[in-house]
Design an enzyme around this catalytic site. Structure first.
Site, PDB file in Angstrom:
ATOM      1  N   CYS A  79      -2.172  -3.826   8.762  1.00  0.00           N
ATOM      2  CA  CYS A  79      -1.253  -2.319   9.098  1.00  0.00           C
ATOM      3  C   CYS A  79      -0.924  -2.777  10.567  1.00  0.00           C
ATOM      4  CB  CYS A  79      -2.505  -1.782   9.421  1.00  0.00           C
ATOM      5  SG  CYS A  79      -3.948  -1.805   7.676  1.00  0.00           S
ATOM      6  N   CYS A  96       1.059  -1.063   0.083  1.00  0.00           N
ATOM      7  CA  CYS A  96      -0.238   0.042  -0.269  1.00  0.00           C
ATOM      8  C   CYS A  96       0.774   1.292  -0.214  1.00  0.00           C
ATOM      9  CB  CYS A  96      -1.186  -0.117   1.483  1.00  0.00           C
ATOM     10  SG  CYS A  96      -0.299   0.109   2.512  1.00  0.00           S
TER      11      CYS A  96
HETATM   12 FE1  FES Z   1      -1.169   0.513   4.723  1.00  0.00          FE
HETATM   13 FE2  FES Z   1      -3.459  -0.078   6.730  1.00  0.00          FE
HETATM   14  S1  FES Z   1      -3.509  -0.210   4.276  1.00  0.00           S
HETATM   15  S2  FES Z   1      -0.820   0.110   7.005  1.00  0.00           S
END
Ligand code: FES
Length: 133
Positions: free
Chosen positions: A102, A33
């Site tokens: 996360c 991400c």
């Molecule tokens: Fe990237 Fe939570 S979506 S750390």
């Protein structure tokens, strides 16, 4: 989607910032991400006496940084070394399944900061790569 404990850590994160006199700094990113976490620690007599985090990420990542630092501050190094993403998720009252990754950011950055303190990470380049003058 998020419970009230997690939302509190997101809206009122604990230990935000960068320690100017840090003994160890850890930085980790999530390649999936693009989010990242930086944790700095100050250590005295093998105990984490101060800690700060900076994060670019989703609410769960920010809450995880807050929870990780909340848990680790005041811990002996060997205790903090055993912290897991599951401990962080539990401290937050649980994380949605698709947000469990996360919580890796906080624990990962903490462990890198401890490794930095212990000089287990070298930022020196090998001699052969050193530019010649
Ligand atoms: Fe990237 Fe939570 S979506 S750390």
């Amino acid at each position: 989607m998020y419970n009230l404990i997690l939302l509190d850590h997101f809206q009122n994160p604990r230990n935000v910032g960068k320690l100017e006199d840090a003994d160890g700094v850890g930085l980790i990113g999530d390649p999936e991400c693009g989010d990242y976490m930086r944790i700095s620690i100050r250590v005295e007599d093998w105990k984490i006496v101060d800690i700060g985090f900076l994060c670019k990420g989703c609410p769960a990542a920010i809450a995880s940084g807050s929870a990780t630092t909340d848990l680790a501050c005041g811990m002996m190094m060997e205790q903090a070394m055993c912290l897991t993403p599951e401990d962080v998720a539990q401290h937050l009252g649980g994380l949605p399944e698709d947000k469990m990754h996360c919580s890796n950011l906080g624990v990962g950055a903490l462990h890198y900061a401890m490794a930095d303190y212990l000089h287990l990470i070298s930022d020196e380049q090998p001699e052969s790569d050193t530019p010649q003058t």
